[in-house]
Design a protein around this motif. Structure first.
Motif, PDB file in Angstrom:
ATOM      1  N   ARG A  94      -3.488   0.552  -3.509  1.00 27.56           N
ATOM      2  CA  ARG A  94      -3.074  -0.793  -3.112  1.00 27.56           C
ATOM      3  C   ARG A  94      -2.633  -1.590  -4.332  1.00 27.56           C
ATOM      4  N   THR A 101     -13.032   6.705   7.817  1.00 33.02           N
ATOM      5  CA  THR A 101     -12.472   5.335   7.821  1.00 33.02           C
ATOM      6  C   THR A 101     -11.095   5.314   7.157  1.00 33.02           C
ATOM      7  N   LEU A 102     -10.962   5.955   5.973  1.00 34.99           N
ATOM      8  CA  LEU A 102      -9.710   5.973   5.242  1.00 34.99           C
ATOM      9  C   LEU A 102      -8.655   6.738   6.013  1.00 34.99           C
ATOM     10  N   TYR A 140      -7.411  15.973   2.166  1.00 33.57           N
ATOM     11  CA  TYR A 140      -7.819  14.754   1.463  1.00 33.57           C
ATOM     12  C   TYR A 140      -6.894  13.604   1.846  1.00 33.57           C
ATOM     13  N   ILE A 150      -6.691  -1.337  -6.301  1.00 35.89           N
ATOM     14  CA  ILE A 150      -7.761  -0.551  -5.685  1.00 35.89           C
ATOM     15  C   ILE A 150      -7.199   0.794  -5.253  1.00 35.89           C
ATOM     16  N   VAL A 184     -10.387  10.330  -1.181  1.00 35.98           N
ATOM     17  CA  VAL A 184     -11.524  11.012  -0.569  1.00 35.98           C
ATOM     18  C   VAL A 184     -11.126  12.421  -0.176  1.00 35.98           C
ATOM     19  N   SER A 199     -17.535  12.627   1.571  1.00 37.43           N
ATOM     20  CA  SER A 199     -18.146  11.452   2.202  1.00 37.43           C
ATOM     21  C   SER A 199     -17.550  11.327   3.586  1.00 37.43           C
ATOM     22  N   ASN A 203      -8.338   4.385  -3.327  1.00 40.24           N
ATOM     23  CA  ASN A 203      -9.316   5.123  -2.520  1.00 40.24           C
ATOM     24  C   ASN A 203      -8.833   6.567  -2.406  1.00 40.24           C
ATOM     25  N   LEU A 255     -16.701   7.676   4.809  1.00 36.24           N
ATOM     26  CA  LEU A 255     -15.598   7.039   4.094  1.00 36.24           C
ATOM     27  C   LEU A 255     -14.289   7.758   4.384  1.00 36.24           C
ATOM     28  N   THR A 301       0.824  -1.213   0.000  1.00 39.11           N
ATOM     29  CA  THR A 301       0.000   0.000   0.000  1.00 39.11           C
ATOM     30  C   THR A 301       0.856   1.261   0.000  1.00 39.11           C
ATOM     31  N   GLU A 305      -5.284   6.392  -0.921  1.00 41.64           N
ATOM     32  CA  GLU A 305      -4.735   5.066  -0.644  1.00 41.64           C
ATOM     33  C   GLU A 305      -4.692   4.288  -1.963  1.00 41.64           C
TER      34      GLU A 305
END
Length: 217
Positions: free
Chosen positions: A185, A204-205, A180, A189, A193, A198, A191, A201, A167, A183
């Motif tokens: 991976r 969590t991130l 902001y 994927i 934000v 959000s 991510n 989200l 990551t 992430e």
């Protein structure tokens, strides 16, 4: 023990040089030189081995007992001593033999001179170049992020980077307030934000990135 036969010179030549070589051999014999034409006497000893060659590329060694006779065009330069196949050749050979006798130069077995004539330097093995190290996509991406802080600072932003085994995580803040989080991976994927888009989200991130940064601190 039988003594080896001795000669002044031994000649060698290719078939297309036979006519020239045999004329020289006959002229040398008329001048009193002893000449060996056969390779059937490898232990015979001679003052000089006289190979007839069309180019000096055929000579791999500049041996003191080897006198190449060049039948082709002379090179612009060469480190190999040689004689020309011209009207002065027989006189040159006679002079060399007389000088060798006066100096007490020893004779050498024909087999040894033939081996020296054919010997080629063994080229050193080439060292293979190491294969280029393949940089992982994550590390390449991390290096791009790592180069960004100066540009961010000019806009009043601060960036923090984490590179893990699988990551890449980046968080960007302005005056300690989150702006902001990103992430990426290795399972492809991504991510990304922006605060306010959000909240759940982003929270969590952001927390996951905080945990990674804390673990590597």
């Amino acid at each position: 023990m039988t003594e080896s036969a001795t000669y002044d010179i031994a000649v060698s030549f290719a078939e297309d040089q036979r006519t020239v070589a045999e004329e020289v051999v006959e002229a040398c014999r008329q001048r009193g030189l002893t000449v060996l034409e056969s390779n059937d006497l490898p232990q015979a000893e001679v003052r000089y081995l006289v190979p007839f060659v069309s180019t000096l590329d055929e000579i791999a060694s500049d041996h003191e007992h080897v006198l190449p006779v060049l039948t082709g065009e002379p090179p612009a330069s060469s480190d190999v001593r040689y004689l020309r196949a011209d009207e002065y050749l027989v006189n040159s050979l006679v002079a060399r033999i007389e000088a060798a006798e006066t100096a007490g130069q020893h004779r050498v077995p024909v087999a040894d001179l033939a081996a020296a004539l054919k010997q080629e330097e063994t080229p050193e093995p080439e060292t293979p170049e190491p294969a280029p190290v393949q940089q992982s996509p994550l590390r390449a991406l991390a290096e791009q992020f790592a180069a960004a802080p100066p540009a961010l600072a000019r806009r009043g932003l601060a960036g923090t980077l984490h590179l893990g085994g699988t990551t890449v995580a980046v968080r960007v803040e302005r005056e300690n307030d989150a702006v902001y989080a990103l992430e990426v991976r290795d399972d492809e994927i991504v991510n990304f934000v922006v605060v306010g888009d959000s909240p759940e989200l982003f929270s969590t991130l952001w927390q996951r990135i905080e945990d990674m940064l804390t673990a590597t601190a």
